[in-house]
Design a protein around this motif. Structure first.
Motif: not given
Length: 284
Positions: A1-9, A232-245
């Motif tokens: 799942m981690r690798a998939y979130i990286e890809n989605i990010s 959405v939080k997992d993606i935000a954490d991966e990107l270093g962005k806020s969840v709202a962004e």
């Protein structure tokens, strides 16, 4: 799942670039009011990051903006948005700058009619105004009186559950004494975002694009409400962005008057940056 979130990010990052360099360009100019950094939510998140206080008027404004986001295309209010603050000035005037004492003397029907005159009303607006005037403002006033601030009360739930899910539930569940009338989970999330809390809004666009038919971040075609917060939080954490962004990027990619790429009817799959992994596109 981690690798998939990286890809989605990475795909979400590409969506943001495409929005800024192509999709939000009109007549050769970027539509500044539609950029994340100029949104009301971004301004309020910055205020909370600076540890500024939020008044009851701030909370009422946040609730009204959330209510108006339900069932209408947000582009309808665009001309009234102040780019420096993100505030919707014509709406602020109708609601007397959210002075609670003045609003409690207002007729919900009159408020609804004024919103309708601006073409910002939905089928729910009249019920929402009744809930706001007859119940929700008084609840906010009571919370402020009992806990010194509305946020002081909310913080009790956040201290126990930093995902905001428990807070959302207490404001949304029909059997909760803290239930805000005419406000479900998605609208309460939007209300809380409008007073600076960093979370997703699990609306129909976000839950669909993250679902099994599109980005496949869930086994469900429409992602369950509270799973949406986590994804959405997992993606935000991966990107270093806020969840709202991150939420805003995904929402913009789907929404009328914004990206309008991943739409239910006539999606623009040929220009979608997610087409290589989109289940719906791959299966065509």
């Amino acid at each position: 799942m981690r690798a998939y979130i990286e890809n989605i990010s990475k795909i979400v990052e590409q969506m943001d670039i495409q929005l800024r360099t192509n999709l939000l360009i009109k007549d050769g100019q970027i539509q500044e009011k539609k950029l994340w950094e100029n949104t009301y939510i971004k301004h309020q998140k910055d205020r909370r990051d600076r540890k500024e206080g939020f008044s009851i008027s701030d909370h009422i404004r946040g609730m009204v903006y959330a209510m108006l986001s339900s069932g209408i295309a947000w582009e309808r209010v665009e001309n009234s948005i102040d780019i420096l603050t993100g505030k919707i000035e014509t709406i602020d005037e109708i609601f007397h700058q959210y002075n609670p004492q003045i609003l409690l003397e207002c007729s919900p029907e009159e408020l609804s009619d004024k919103v309708k005159h601006l073409h910002c009303a939905s089928q729910s607006t009249k019920k929402q105004m009744n809930g706001l005037i007859h119940t929700n403002i008084e609840k906010l006033m009571q919370l402020e009186k009992e806990y010194d601030s509305i946020d002081g009360f909310y913080q009790r739930f956040i201290d126990k559950d930093s995902s905001y899910k428990t807070l959302i539930k207490t404001l949304s569940d029909s059997d909760s004494v803290n239930k805000m009338v005419e406000m479900g989970e998605a609208l309460n999330a939007e209300y809380l975002r409008n007073v600076g809390y960093d979370m997703a809004k699990p609306d129909r666009h976000i839950r669909r694009i993250l679902g099994s038919n599109v980005l496949a971040c869930s086994e469900h075609e429409i992602v369950p409400l509270f799973q949406t917060f986590d994804i959405v939080k997992d993606i935000a954490d991966e990107l270093g962005k806020s969840v709202a962004e991150v939420d805003y990027i995904l929402w913009s990619y789907c929404s009328k008057g914004y990206g309008e790429v991943c739409t239910v009817i006539n999606p623009k799959c040929s220009i979608c940056v997610a087409r290589q992994i989109c289940r719906k596109h791959v299966e065509k």
